[in-house]
Design an enzyme around this catalytic site. Sequence first.
Site, PDB file in Angstrom:
ATOM      1  N   ASN A   9       0.867  -1.176   0.000  1.00  0.00           N
ATOM      2  CA  ASN A   9       0.000   0.000   0.000  1.00  0.00           C
ATOM      3  C   ASN A   9       0.908   1.232   0.000  1.00  0.00           C
ATOM      4  OD1 ASN A   9      -1.821   2.042   0.518  1.00  0.00           O
ATOM      5  ND2 ASN A   9      -2.292   1.389   2.623  1.00  0.00           N
ATOM      6  N   LYS A  11       0.165   4.279  -0.310  1.00  0.00           N
ATOM      7  CA  LYS A  11      -0.455   5.488   0.272  1.00  0.00           C
ATOM      8  C   LYS A  11      -0.185   6.706  -0.631  1.00  0.00           C
ATOM      9  CE  LYS A  11      -0.195   3.357   4.764  1.00  0.00           C
ATOM     10  NZ  LYS A  11      -0.160   3.498   6.211  1.00  0.00           N
ATOM     11  N   HIS A  98      -9.437   1.216   4.793  1.00  0.00           N
ATOM     12  CA  HIS A  98      -8.181   1.440   5.516  1.00  0.00           C
ATOM     13  C   HIS A  98      -8.446   2.414   6.670  1.00  0.00           C
ATOM     14  CE1 HIS A  98      -4.165   2.780   6.477  1.00  0.00           C
ATOM     15  NE2 HIS A  98      -3.741   1.653   5.935  1.00  0.00           N
ATOM     16  N   GLU A 100      -6.946   4.885   7.691  1.00  0.00           N
ATOM     17  CA  GLU A 100      -6.787   6.311   7.344  1.00  0.00           C
ATOM     18  C   GLU A 100      -8.030   6.833   6.625  1.00  0.00           C
ATOM     19  OE1 GLU A 100      -3.015   5.733   5.405  1.00  0.00           O
ATOM     20  OE2 GLU A 100      -2.166   5.185   7.344  1.00  0.00           O
ATOM     21  N   GLU A 170      -5.495  -4.803  10.533  1.00  0.00           N
ATOM     22  CA  GLU A 170      -4.459  -3.792  10.752  1.00  0.00           C
ATOM     23  C   GLU A 170      -4.751  -3.042  12.048  1.00  0.00           C
ATOM     24  OE1 GLU A 170      -2.444  -2.648   6.816  1.00  0.00           O
ATOM     25  OE2 GLU A 170      -4.189  -1.367   7.032  1.00  0.00           O
ATOM     26  N   GLY A 176       2.358   2.453  10.737  1.00  0.00           N
ATOM     27  CA  GLY A 176       3.310   3.555  10.577  1.00  0.00           C
ATOM     28  C   GLY A 176       4.009   3.962  11.871  1.00  0.00           C
ATOM     29  N   SER A 216       3.381  -1.857  10.465  1.00  0.00           N
ATOM     30  CA  SER A 216       4.828  -1.936  10.740  1.00  0.00           C
ATOM     31  C   SER A 216       5.421  -3.301  10.420  1.00  0.00           C
ATOM     32  CB  SER A 216       5.126  -1.540  12.196  1.00  0.00           C
ATOM     33  OG  SER A 216       4.758  -0.199  12.418  1.00  0.00           O
ATOM     34  N   GLY A 237       2.804  -1.070   4.265  1.00  0.00           N
ATOM     35  CA  GLY A 237       2.825   0.354   3.933  1.00  0.00           C
ATOM     36  C   GLY A 237       4.244   0.808   3.631  1.00  0.00           C
ATOM     37  N   GLY A 238       4.870   1.446   4.605  1.00  0.00           N
ATOM     38  CA  GLY A 238       6.197   2.048   4.425  1.00  0.00           C
ATOM     39  C   GLY A 238       7.212   1.131   3.756  1.00  0.00           C
TER      40      GLY A 238
HETATM   41  P1  PGA Z   1       2.769   0.450   7.619  1.00  0.00           P
HETATM   42  O1  PGA Z   1       1.287   0.618   7.038  1.00  0.00           O
HETATM   43  O2  PGA Z   1       3.316  -0.846   7.075  1.00  0.00           O
HETATM   44  O3  PGA Z   1       3.533   1.649   7.123  1.00  0.00           O
HETATM   45  O4  PGA Z   1       2.648   0.427   9.115  1.00  0.00           O
HETATM   46  C1  PGA Z   1       0.465  -0.490   6.808  1.00  0.00           C
HETATM   47  C2  PGA Z   1      -0.848  -0.013   6.233  1.00  0.00           C
HETATM   48  O5  PGA Z   1      -1.339   1.048   6.634  1.00  0.00           O
HETATM   49  O6  PGA Z   1      -1.438  -0.676   5.351  1.00  0.00           O
END
Ligand code: PGA
Length: 253
Positions: A9, A11, A98, A100, A170, A176, A216, A237-238
């Site tokens: 993802n 983002k 998600h 967010e 999640e 994050g 994470s 994500g990251g």
């Molecule tokens: P993250 O994000 O791996 O950066 O923690 C995961 C996500 O929001 O799908």
Amino acid sequence: MRKQIVAGNWKLNPTPSNGVQLATDLMKLLNENPQPEGVGVAIAPPFTHLMEVAKVIDPKKICLAAQNCSFAESGAFTGEVAAPMLSDIGVMAVIIGHSERRSIFHEDHAILATKVDQVLKHGMRPIFCCGEVLQERNAGIQNQIVENQLKESVFHLEPGQFAKLIIAYEPVWAIGTGVVASKEQAQEIHRFIRSLIRARYGQQIADDTTILYGGSCKASNAAELFAQPDVDGGLIGGASLDAVEFHKIIHSF
Ligand code: PGA
């Protein structure tokens, strides 16, 4: 048996040209060292990148996904992108719900149910996200929170439709933050989610539903998470913004 999947993802990252480069780099790594047998790989770039990224990936190796879509199919909805627009350009899956989107963009259960319906109606697979915030985890009510999210937004589906879903658990406190759920915490709630699916749709669909962990997750912790019996991969994500790191996660099964 259910499929194991690693989905990236992206983002709100990076620019389209850098995104095409990232997808190109990942494709090169997968050509040199393909994903393990039976492991699916997906990437979800921003809307602006999708058509160009589609040109540099092999859909047999990487599934193109979007991060969101409209609840509406067409019409006077300025700024929205509709599910049929995504399917028309080769998108195969769409992340829905998600955290967010829920917290920053105030998407509620009913809107998310409509989005799930749109994605399915246009022949794509929803990657439906659920998970509790830190206060809910601290209060010990994470199971009720996740159960409610599933009941309100996806358990209205007929079995044949539900079977197309990918679930991503999640925990919001892990997204994050660098704070990853322990393998025990992940396994416990993934098993709980599978038990809810079993109660609603029966053993076969429960056994066949892919449930991803997100929050994470990186190359250094993916293997122990993915080794849990009810954890079928990750929504990353990251760590998906670095082709080498993401490729290592794909090889963590
Ligand atoms: P993250 O994000 O791996 O950066 O923690 C995961 C996500 O929001 O799908």
